[in-house]
Design a protein around this motif. Structure first.
Motif, PDB file in Angstrom:
ATOM      1  N   MET A   1     100.627  59.730 131.933  1.00  0.00           N
ATOM      2  CA  MET A   1      99.289  60.240 132.142  1.00  0.00           C
ATOM      3  C   MET A   1      98.644  59.405 133.242  1.00  0.00           C
ATOM      4  N   ASN A   2      98.043  60.050 134.172  1.00  0.00           N
ATOM      5  CA  ASN A   2      97.349  59.355 135.251  1.00  0.00           C
ATOM      6  C   ASN A   2      95.908  59.109 134.843  1.00  0.00           C
ATOM      7  N   ASP A   3      95.446  57.894 135.035  1.00  0.00           N
ATOM      8  CA  ASP A   3      94.064  57.576 134.735  1.00  0.00           C
ATOM      9  C   ASP A   3      93.311  57.469 136.053  1.00  0.00           C
ATOM     10  N   LEU A   4      93.125  58.595 136.707  1.00  0.00           N
ATOM     11  CA  LEU A   4      92.478  58.637 138.013  1.00  0.00           C
ATOM     12  C   LEU A   4      90.977  58.840 137.866  1.00  0.00           C
ATOM     13  N   PRO A   5      90.200  58.257 138.767  1.00  0.00           N
ATOM     14  CA  PRO A   5      88.779  58.625 138.806  1.00  0.00           C
ATOM     15  C   PRO A   5      88.655  60.125 139.078  1.00  0.00           C
ATOM     16  N   PHE A   6      87.517  60.690 138.653  1.00  0.00           N
ATOM     17  CA  PHE A   6      87.329  62.137 138.787  1.00  0.00           C
ATOM     18  C   PHE A   6      87.586  62.638 140.206  1.00  0.00           C
ATOM     19  N   ALA A   7      87.032  61.981 141.201  1.00  0.00           N
ATOM     20  CA  ALA A   7      87.181  62.455 142.579  1.00  0.00           C
ATOM     21  C   ALA A   7      88.643  62.445 143.003  1.00  0.00           C
ATOM     22  N   ASP A   8      89.402  61.438 142.568  1.00  0.00           N
ATOM     23  CA  ASP A   8      90.825  61.363 142.921  1.00  0.00           C
ATOM     24  C   ASP A   8      91.627  62.448 142.202  1.00  0.00           C
ATOM     25  N   ALA A   9      91.313  62.704 140.937  1.00  0.00           N
ATOM     26  CA  ALA A   9      92.002  63.763 140.189  1.00  0.00           C
ATOM     27  C   ALA A   9      91.695  65.124 140.808  1.00  0.00           C
ATOM     28  N   GLU A  10      90.427  65.325 141.182  1.00  0.00           N
ATOM     29  CA  GLU A  10      90.031  66.580 141.816  1.00  0.00           C
ATOM     30  C   GLU A  10      90.785  66.770 143.140  1.00  0.00           C
TER      31      GLU A  10
ATOM     32  N   TYR B   1      81.054  67.330 137.893  1.00  0.00           N
ATOM     33  CA  TYR B   1      79.604  67.279 137.980  1.00  0.00           C
ATOM     34  C   TYR B   1      79.057  67.089 136.576  1.00  0.00           C
ATOM     35  N   GLU B   2      77.780  66.733 136.512  1.00  0.00           N
ATOM     36  CA  GLU B   2      77.116  66.482 135.235  1.00  0.00           C
ATOM     37  C   GLU B   2      77.895  65.484 134.383  1.00  0.00           C
ATOM     38  N   GLY B   3      78.569  64.527 135.043  1.00  0.00           N
ATOM     39  CA  GLY B   3      79.286  63.485 134.324  1.00  0.00           C
ATOM     40  C   GLY B   3      80.611  63.897 133.721  1.00  0.00           C
ATOM     41  N   LEU B   4      81.071  65.121 133.974  1.00  0.00           N
ATOM     42  CA  LEU B   4      82.338  65.609 133.431  1.00  0.00           C
ATOM     43  C   LEU B   4      83.256  66.060 134.555  1.00  0.00           C
ATOM     44  N   PHE B   5      84.552  66.028 134.282  1.00  0.00           N
ATOM     45  CA  PHE B   5      85.549  66.614 135.172  1.00  0.00           C
ATOM     46  C   PHE B   5      86.039  67.876 134.482  1.00  0.00           C
ATOM     47  N   ARG B   6      86.011  68.996 135.198  1.00  0.00           N
ATOM     48  CA  ARG B   6      86.385  70.288 134.611  1.00  0.00           C
ATOM     49  C   ARG B   6      87.481  70.955 135.436  1.00  0.00           C
ATOM     50  N   VAL B   7      88.419  71.540 134.722  1.00  0.00           N
ATOM     51  CA  VAL B   7      89.483  72.326 135.342  1.00  0.00           C
ATOM     52  C   VAL B   7      89.643  73.586 134.496  1.00  0.00           C
ATOM     53  N   SER B   8      89.668  74.745 135.138  1.00  0.00           N
ATOM     54  CA  SER B   8      89.908  76.008 134.437  1.00  0.00           C
ATOM     55  C   SER B   8      91.092  76.703 135.087  1.00  0.00           C
ATOM     56  N   LEU B   9      92.013  77.174 134.245  1.00  0.00           N
ATOM     57  CA  LEU B   9      93.252  77.799 134.698  1.00  0.00           C
ATOM     58  C   LEU B   9      93.576  79.013 133.843  1.00  0.00           C
TER      59      LEU B   9
ATOM     60  N   VAL C   1      91.707  78.907 130.276  1.00  0.00           N
ATOM     61  CA  VAL C   1      91.419  77.718 129.475  1.00  0.00           C
ATOM     62  C   VAL C   1      90.680  76.721 130.360  1.00  0.00           C
ATOM     63  N   THR C   2      89.626  76.118 129.819  1.00  0.00           N
ATOM     64  CA  THR C   2      88.880  75.075 130.531  1.00  0.00           C
ATOM     65  C   THR C   2      89.128  73.738 129.854  1.00  0.00           C
ATOM     66  N   PHE C   3      89.417  72.747 130.674  1.00  0.00           N
ATOM     67  CA  PHE C   3      89.619  71.377 130.216  1.00  0.00           C
ATOM     68  C   PHE C   3      88.431  70.552 130.704  1.00  0.00           C
ATOM     69  N   LYS C   4      87.806  69.812 129.797  1.00  0.00           N
ATOM     70  CA  LYS C   4      86.685  68.938 130.155  1.00  0.00           C
ATOM     71  C   LYS C   4      87.065  67.507 129.811  1.00  0.00           C
ATOM     72  N   PHE C   5      86.859  66.627 130.775  1.00  0.00           N
ATOM     73  CA  PHE C   5      87.180  65.214 130.602  1.00  0.00           C
ATOM     74  C   PHE C   5      85.917  64.382 130.753  1.00  0.00           C
ATOM     75  N   GLN C   6      85.728  63.461 129.838  1.00  0.00           N
ATOM     76  CA  GLN C   6      84.626  62.504 129.879  1.00  0.00           C
ATOM     77  C   GLN C   6      85.041  61.309 130.739  1.00  0.00           C
ATOM     78  N   PRO C   7      84.078  60.571 131.261  1.00  0.00           N
ATOM     79  CA  PRO C   7      84.423  59.354 132.006  1.00  0.00           C
ATOM     80  C   PRO C   7      85.290  58.424 131.157  1.00  0.00           C
ATOM     81  N   GLY C   8      86.313  57.870 131.781  1.00  0.00           N
ATOM     82  CA  GLY C   8      87.214  56.956 131.096  1.00  0.00           C
ATOM     83  C   GLY C   8      88.372  57.612 130.371  1.00  0.00           C
ATOM     84  N   GLU C   9      88.327  58.929 130.192  1.00  0.00           N
ATOM     85  CA  GLU C   9      89.449  59.621 129.555  1.00  0.00           C
ATOM     86  C   GLU C   9      90.578  59.777 130.559  1.00  0.00           C
TER      87      GLU C   9
END
Length: 120
Positions: free
Chosen positions: A1-10, A47-55, A83-91
């Motif tokens: 599992m990669n623990d990337l900051p949101f901007a890097d994962a995006e 945005y809004e403190g979450l990372f979101r991906v929908s596929l 399906v939408t995946f939401k990630f909190q900071p640090g997840e």
């Protein structure tokens, strides 16, 4: 599992999606999406403190919905296999798995001729 900051994962997901045949980035509603021939196959943003991906996951949907932070996508898209995946900071964000599911989503919306260009 990669623990990337949101901007890097995006960025990693965007870069991967844009390698697919005829994939193009767009910003409808101010939200980053990647499309193939005008059809969205991934929503990816933070945005809004979450990372979101929908596929769109016609084959992996049930498995994906068992993942923490996963839910059927709103606006009726969940009924069509989104399906939408939401990630909190640090997840931890499993970018490798999301890239794999990006391929499934691409295949679900791309014309068969383009999907055939992908490795099996």
């Amino acid at each position: 599992m990669n623990d990337l900051p949101f901007a890097d994962a995006e960025q990693a997901l965007k870069d991967h999606a844009l390698t697919l045949p005829e994939a193009a980035e767009d910003f409808p509603w101010g939200e980053r999406v990647i499309k193939v021939r005008g059809k969205i196959f991934i929503f990816v943003n933070h945005y809004e403190g979450l990372f979101r991906v929908s596929l769109k996951l016609p084959h992996s949907r049930d498995f994906a919905l068992d993942m923490p932070g996963a839910a059927p996508t709103g606006y009726g898209l969940g009924k069509a296999g989104w399906v939408t995946f939401k990630f909190q900071p640090g997840e931890g964000i499993d970018v490798e798995r999301l890239c794999h599911w990006t391929l499934e989503s691409y295949r679900a919306v791309a014309p068969k001729r383009l999907s055939a260009l992908l490795p099996t």
